[in-house]
Design a protein around this motif. Structure first.
Motif, PDB file in Angstrom:
ATOM      1  N   GLY A 162      15.865 -13.472  35.873  1.00 11.04           N
ATOM      2  CA  GLY A 162      17.661 -13.578  34.911  1.00 11.04           C
ATOM      3  C   GLY A 162      17.964 -14.877  34.878  1.00 11.04           C
ATOM      4  N   SER A 163      19.038 -15.117  34.714  1.00  8.41           N
ATOM      5  CA  SER A 163      19.572 -15.907  33.462  1.00  8.41           C
ATOM      6  C   SER A 163      20.649 -17.163  33.781  1.00  8.41           C
ATOM      7  CB  SER A 163      19.877 -15.868  32.079  1.00  8.41           C
ATOM      8  OG  SER A 163      21.121 -15.160  32.183  1.00  8.41           O
ATOM      9  N   ASP A 164      20.821 -16.939  35.551  1.00  6.04           N
ATOM     10  CA  ASP A 164      22.079 -18.231  35.868  1.00  6.04           C
ATOM     11  C   ASP A 164      21.943 -18.445  37.669  1.00  6.04           C
ATOM     12  OD1 ASP A 164      24.163 -19.311  36.566  1.00  6.04           O
ATOM     13  OD2 ASP A 164      25.435 -17.696  36.554  1.00  6.04           O
ATOM     14  N   PRO A 165      20.450 -19.265  37.474  1.00  3.60           N
ATOM     15  CA  PRO A 165      20.198 -20.923  38.623  1.00  3.60           C
ATOM     16  C   PRO A 165      21.634 -20.705  39.495  1.00  3.60           C
ATOM     17  CG  PRO A 165      19.442 -21.712  36.783  1.00  3.60           C
ATOM     18  CD  PRO A 165      20.681 -20.304  35.844  1.00  3.60           C
ATOM     19  N   THR A 166      22.509 -21.215  38.549  1.00  2.53           N
ATOM     20  CA  THR A 166      23.724 -21.676  40.024  1.00  2.53           C
ATOM     21  C   THR A 166      23.811 -20.483  40.426  1.00  2.53           C
ATOM     22  OG1 THR A 166      25.217 -21.169  38.401  1.00  2.53           O
ATOM     23  CG2 THR A 166      24.262 -23.539  37.986  1.00  2.53           C
TER      24      THR A 166
ATOM     25  N   GLU B 105      16.518 -22.698  32.560  1.00  4.75           N
ATOM     26  CA  GLU B 105      17.450 -21.755  32.765  1.00  4.75           C
ATOM     27  C   GLU B 105      17.217 -20.226  32.762  1.00  4.75           C
ATOM     28  OE1 GLU B 105      20.885 -22.258  32.935  1.00  4.75           O
ATOM     29  OE2 GLU B 105      20.257 -23.920  32.376  1.00  4.75           O
ATOM     30  N   LYS B 106      16.102 -20.326  33.407  1.00  5.26           N
ATOM     31  CA  LYS B 106      15.513 -18.801  33.510  1.00  5.26           C
ATOM     32  C   LYS B 106      14.869 -18.098  34.809  1.00  5.26           C
ATOM     33  CE  LYS B 106      11.881 -15.942  31.958  1.00  5.26           C
ATOM     34  NZ  LYS B 106       9.854 -16.309  31.273  1.00  5.26           N
ATOM     35  N   VAL B 107      15.018 -17.824  35.451  1.00  3.04           N
ATOM     36  CA  VAL B 107      14.754 -17.339  37.465  1.00  3.04           C
ATOM     37  C   VAL B 107      13.716 -16.367  37.438  1.00  3.04           C
ATOM     38  CG1 VAL B 107      16.000 -16.917  39.017  1.00  3.04           C
ATOM     39  CG2 VAL B 107      17.116 -18.570  38.213  1.00  3.04           C
ATOM     40  N   ARG B 108      12.595 -16.854  37.835  1.00  3.35           N
ATOM     41  CA  ARG B 108      11.380 -15.144  37.962  1.00  3.35           C
ATOM     42  C   ARG B 108      12.098 -14.769  39.837  1.00  3.35           C
ATOM     43  NH1 ARG B 108       8.341 -19.255  35.995  1.00  3.35           N
ATOM     44  NH2 ARG B 108       7.970 -18.664  33.862  1.00  3.35           N
ATOM     45  N   LEU B 109      11.904 -13.559  40.045  1.00  6.90           N
ATOM     46  CA  LEU B 109      12.063 -13.265  41.179  1.00  6.90           C
ATOM     47  C   LEU B 109      11.052 -11.849  41.132  1.00  6.90           C
ATOM     48  CD1 LEU B 109      15.893 -12.047  41.196  1.00  6.90           C
ATOM     49  CD2 LEU B 109      14.930 -14.039  42.095  1.00  6.90           C
TER      50      LEU B 109
ATOM     51  N   ASP C 240      20.184 -19.233  44.913  1.00 11.12           N
ATOM     52  CA  ASP C 240      21.055 -19.533  46.345  1.00 11.12           C
ATOM     53  C   ASP C 240      21.777 -18.726  46.830  1.00 11.12           C
ATOM     54  OD1 ASP C 240      19.043 -21.443  46.653  1.00 11.12           O
ATOM     55  OD2 ASP C 240      20.694 -23.200  46.665  1.00 11.12           O
ATOM     56  N   GLN C 241      22.799 -18.165  46.986  1.00 12.27           N
ATOM     57  CA  GLN C 241      24.021 -17.530  47.366  1.00 12.27           C
ATOM     58  C   GLN C 241      23.362 -15.908  47.253  1.00 12.27           C
ATOM     59  OE1 GLN C 241      28.102 -17.433  45.675  1.00 12.27           O
ATOM     60  NE2 GLN C 241      28.414 -15.333  46.056  1.00 12.27           N
ATOM     61  N   ALA C 242      22.683 -15.952  46.210  1.00 12.74           N
ATOM     62  CA  ALA C 242      21.655 -14.195  45.995  1.00 12.74           C
ATOM     63  C   ALA C 242      20.856 -14.132  46.776  1.00 12.74           C
ATOM     64  CB  ALA C 242      21.757 -14.173  44.560  1.00 12.74           C
ATOM     65  N   LEU C 243      20.064 -15.672  47.450  1.00 14.32           N
ATOM     66  CA  LEU C 243      18.952 -15.486  48.030  1.00 14.32           C
ATOM     67  C   LEU C 243      19.556 -14.889  49.721  1.00 14.32           C
ATOM     68  CD1 LEU C 243      16.629 -17.630  47.028  1.00 14.32           C
ATOM     69  CD2 LEU C 243      15.710 -14.810  46.734  1.00 14.32           C
ATOM     70  N   GLU C 244      20.824 -15.828  49.854  1.00 15.12           N
ATOM     71  CA  GLU C 244      21.552 -15.668  51.273  1.00 15.12           C
ATOM     72  C   GLU C 244      21.755 -14.225  51.681  1.00 15.12           C
ATOM     73  OE1 GLU C 244      24.116 -18.681  50.918  1.00 15.12           O
ATOM     74  OE2 GLU C 244      22.786 -20.093  51.108  1.00 15.12           O
TER      75      GLU C 244
ATOM     76  N   GLN D  42      23.786 -10.718  40.780  1.00 13.78           N
ATOM     77  CA  GLN D  42      24.054 -11.739  41.411  1.00 13.78           C
ATOM     78  C   GLN D  42      23.506 -13.103  40.448  1.00 13.78           C
ATOM     79  OE1 GLN D  42      24.294 -12.174  45.284  1.00 13.78           O
ATOM     80  NE2 GLN D  42      23.460 -10.997  45.456  1.00 13.78           N
ATOM     81  N   ILE D  43      22.650 -13.360  39.521  1.00 19.66           N
ATOM     82  CA  ILE D  43      22.605 -13.827  38.838  1.00 19.66           C
ATOM     83  C   ILE D  43      22.137 -13.624  37.090  1.00 19.66           C
ATOM     84  CG2 ILE D  43      21.174 -15.659  40.535  1.00 19.66           C
ATOM     85  CD1 ILE D  43      18.504 -14.263  39.678  1.00 19.66           C
ATOM     86  N   GLY D  44      22.463 -12.693  36.356  1.00 20.98           N
ATOM     87  CA  GLY D  44      22.966 -12.401  35.496  1.00 20.98           C
ATOM     88  C   GLY D  44      21.378 -11.543  34.884  1.00 20.98           C
TER      89      GLY D  44
END
Length: 869
Positions: free
Chosen positions: A847-851, A803-807, A854-858, A831-833
């Motif tokens: 971030g904490s919302d990987p769902t 559930e962890k996203v790195r940017l 894709d939209q955030a990167l777009e 956009q990903i919490g």
């Protein structure tokens, strides 16, 4: 009039005069008052005699004289802001005083003062003016009829100036003040006149006659043993004797001002800043010698304020390097003979002052630039509260330092605004504590408890008083908590760092469990609960100390003495005790030292202590006078108050200290000493925690088991654990290096493949994509590779771990004026919490919302296009 007397000669003449008149010459006490929470610093000569005046202690003499060093720079008595602006205000000064404890009274006190001034110092009587309390006919008659003061140089003054009180209640009485007339060329009128605020007539001696006791209703009753308390500032009388109108022109300050001028390279000896520095070095050096160190609260904060005020005045003089510490030596030259502790603490004072100045100078210039900028934009004659707070909070400017600058510019301070800015911070800092009955504050305990615990752990005692819920009681029932006072007890009351004893008070069908033992003056209070029966005042009880707990405490207390001696041998004589806790399970020892104690030094200290334990030295207990104890080589603690007869605890030739605590009979009883930790707790103060006896043995057993288990995990014997660990650490480092090389290689390959996915937007290549399995380092390496390959580019890379996203995000240098990586990464992370930040060319986030990834990167391409349009 003898104008040639130096300050030192005047001080000595005063003491010699009163010695010849049968006064005990008492040394100056510490600037840190002992057992007096009402005072921040010793601010008058009578402070060390306060308990004597109150009747709570008796001394072997009934008349005394002293030259007492004093500080008025904090709390209710604060002259700091006036230093440098007036001729006679100081942070540090010496108070000459003579005292009578139920011996002589008004007549003798007046005669002594007049004789000393007119015959010893040879001041012309026609220059001396006298005031008395308007209702004190007795003192008036002595001055006018016996001394022969001319009526035109005499005045009766009201209670505001000429009636002294120790507090709202308690001892009080009228005063008589002696003034010196500096002559008609100086503006100002005589005391009691409308022009009295001028500088012509200067008060030089105040005689206080304590003859009343004021009750809570304001009623005065005569004291059975009236007392005398006098005070004469050495600096003021020196100015008179030396023909000066300004204290800063006397010999003592002349030397310090010249020394400060040499350091500053200044030829203008009348410069106000030189006088401020000369004053402040005295307060700072003496406070440090008496165990006060710069800090963020209490006495330490006052010291820091004085130091920083001196540094700011050095800055005004153009001094560009640490200088303040260099004035300690000139101070020692003038005052070291009178106060040997100043010479002994010279190196320590210099080290602390230099360290404090170097730290503050890092921010002083920035803070002053901030203030100057705000002053240029000032629309009124008041410095805003926000500016005052920022200087205080960010740059460490005490408020009175900002006030000092404001005063020089003729500006005011917005203190309500400052207080508003401080409110939230003050609320967080306020210590929250649960309500607890403090039996020490329940009343003025009468009587004295005889302590029998040096030789016995069981005894008999008579219940002299009972307290519960803050009130005196006649009895306590089963289940009630309270405090019991006894006429004699083997229970040690908490003092000197040693915790109070626990145990039981027993009688027929009675059991009172003692949780703690406290001391209030001469009375011992046993705090606890009635487990069974009923306890009444006047009842005789058996007293039984918890022997096992006492013995464990005793081991730690004796070990503390050995530790103190060992530290002084290894680190130096400056390693002085600044606090201790002696409990059954451990000892804690605070001491002066200005850097972490090295592992080698700690090993030497521990080895020394255990050597003395194995030597099995006898604990030699002796009772002697304080002076005899000092000659015997005993170590006394700064700020401690000792009786005229002291208890000396000596362990062989290794340790000799003044101590009233309980100890082992031989050092071998301690068994084993083990240092557990060494840490810093404030500037210049270190803390050691250690264990002894069974606790130390248990510690050794635990460590042995742990080593054996580690050996099993490493598949080696305990003797080879260090070698095996070194091999494993080396192997781990090699693998980490190899991993880093592989990650860089993969990042390069990934960068080559990912670069083809970039899109061109208004001349910049934009890439926003995910990378499989990338940790932070891999993402940064890949980002760098892509920025290099793409040229002008904006890149955002992401990786997902559960559930962890790195940017990470980057912008090449040619576009950072229009596109900020920190702003971009925040836009994506939101956009990903998550959230993040960084520089214009590089930023990272989580971030904490990987769902939503894709939209955030777009959205990155649209974000870039919008900002470039």
């Amino acid at each position: 009039m003898d104008r040639a007397k130096t300050s030192a000669e005047i001080r000595q003449a005063f003491l010699d005069y009163f010695r010849a008149n049968d006064h005990e010459i008492v040394p100056s006490s510490s600037l840190v008052p002992t057992n007096d929470p009402t005072l921040l610093f010793t601010n008058a000569g009578m402070v060390q005699f306060k308990e004597t005046f109150l009747g709570h202690e008796r001394r072997p003499y009934s008349r005394a004289a002293s030259a007492q060093r004093c500080v008025r720079a904090g709390g209710k008595h604060n002259d700091l802001e006036n230093v440098g602006y007036t001729a006679r205000h100081h942070t540090f000064f010496e108070m000459l005083g003579n005292f009578s404890f139920g011996d002589y009274f008004k007549r003798e006190a007046i005669q002594y003062a007049w004789e000393f001034l007119t015959e010893v110092l040879q001041l012309p009587p026609q220059r001396l003016w006298v005031t008395v309390f308007e209702e004190d006919d007795e003192a008036a008659n002595i001055w006018l009829e016996e001394i022969g003061v001319a009526p035109e140089r005499f005045a009766r003054i009201g209670a505001h100036d000429n009636f002294w009180a120790m507090g709202d209640t308690g001892p009080c009485g009228p005063c008589s003040e002696i003034f010196y007339d500096h002559g008609p060329e100086v503006a100002g009128g005589p005391p009691g006149s409308a022009q009295a605020d001028g500088d012509r007539f200067v008060e030089i001696w105040n005689l206080v006659f304590m003859q009343y006791d004021r009750d809570e209703h304001g009623r005065l009753s005569a004291l059975p043993r009236p007392c005398v308390d006098t005070g004469m500032g050495l600096e003021r009388i020196a100015a008179v004797v030396q023909g000066m109108h300004n204290n800063f022109e006397i010999d003592l300050f002349h030397h310090l001002v010249h020394s400060a001028a040499r350091v500053a390279g200044s030829a203008d000896l009348s410069n106000n800043s030189l006088r401020v520095i000369a004053d402040h070095i005295r307060a700072c050096a003496f406070l440090i010698v008496d165990g006060v160190f710069p800090g963020n609260e209490g006495r330490g904060y006052v010291l820091r304020r004085i130091i920083r005020r001196a540094i700011r005045h050095g800055y005004k003089l153009g001094i560009e390097e640490a200088f303040f510490y260099r004035l300690v030596s000139p101070l020692v030259e003038k005052m070291g003979a009178a106060y040997p502790a100043l010479e002994q603490g010279r190196a320590q004072a210099e080290r602390i002052l230099k360290q404090e100045e170097e730290r503050f100078r890092e921010t002083l210039e920035q803070g002053l630039k901030l203030l100057e900028g705000d002053l240029r934009r000032l629309e009124s004659q008041t410095i805003p509260g926000a500016t005052i707070f920022k200087l205080y909070d960010t740059y460490g400017f005490p408020v009175d330092l900002t006030g000092d600058i404001a005063r020089e510019r003729g500006l005011g301070l917005d203190m309500p605004g400052f207080e508003q800015a401080m409110a939230a911070q003050r609320e967080r800092a306020r210590a929250a504590s649960a309500f607890k009955v403090d039996y020490k504050e329940t009343g003025d305990f009468e009587g004295h408890t005889e302590f029998t615990g040096y030789d016995h752990l069981q005894d008999q005692g008579l219940v002299t008083a009972l307290y519960a819920e803050g009130r005196r009681r006649n009895h306590l029932e089963a289940g009630e908590q309270g405090m019991v006072l006894l006429d004699r007890t083997p229970f040690y009351a908490e003092s000197g760092g040693q915790v109070g004893d626990r145990g039981w008070l027993l009688a027929s069908e009675l059991e009172f469990e003692v949780w703690d033992t406290v001391k209030y003056r001469g009375a011992f209070g046993h705090v606890g609960v009635v487990r069974q029966g009923r306890l009444a005042a006047g009842e005789r009880v058996s007293t039984r100390v918890d022997a096992e707990r006492r013995q464990a405490t005793v081991l730690n207390h004796s070990a503390t003495h050995l530790l103190h001696a060992a530290l002084r041998r290894v680190l130096g004589e400056h390693a002085q005790q600044k606090g201790s806790l002696v409990a059954p399970d451990r000892l804690r020892f605070d001491f002066t030292h200005f850097e972490p104690v090295s592992r080698e030094q700690l090993e030497r200290v521990e080895r020394l202590v255990n050597d003395r334990i194995r030597a099995n030295d006898v604990a030699d207990v002796r009772y002697m006078s304080y002076d005899e104890a000092m000659d015997f080589g005993a170590v006394a603690l700064f700020g401690e108050k000792y009786a005229d007869t002291v208890r000396v605890m000596r362990f062989g030739e290794f340790s000799t200290e003044l101590c009233g605590g309980t100890h082992v009979r031989r050092t071998g009883d301690i068994g084993f000493f083990k240092l557990v930790s060494e840490t810093g707790i404030s500037a210049g103060i270190r803390r050691i925690e250690a264990i002894t006896g069974q606790c130390a043995v248990a510690w050794a057993e635990t460590v042995s088991r742990q080593l054996a288990h580690v050996g099993e995990l490493l598949r080696c014997s305990s003797d080879n654990i260090e070698l095996r660990l070194e091999q494993l650490i080396d192997r781990s480092r090699q693998l980490e290096k190899e991993l880093a090389r592989q990650q860089q290689k993969l990042a390069s390959q990934a960068g080559t493949n990912l670069a083809d996915r970039a899109v061109l937007i208004d001349g910049v290549k934009v890439l926003a994509t995910t990378v499989e399995g990338g940790d932070n380092r891999a993402l940064r390496d890949t980002l760098d590779q892509l920025k290099h390959k793409l040229g002008s580019a904006v890149v955002v890379l992401a990786s997902v771990d559960g559930e962890k996203v790195r940017l990470v995000g980057g912008v090449t240098k040619d576009f950072t004026d229009r596109l900020k990586a920190g702003e971009l990464i925040n836009a994506v992370a939101s956009q990903i919490g998550g959230r993040g930040g960084g520089r214009a060319d590089f930023a990272q986030a989580g971030g904490s919302d990987p769902t939503q990834l894709d939209q955030a990167l777009e959205s990155v391409a649209a974000w870039v296009r919008e900002r470039l349009s």
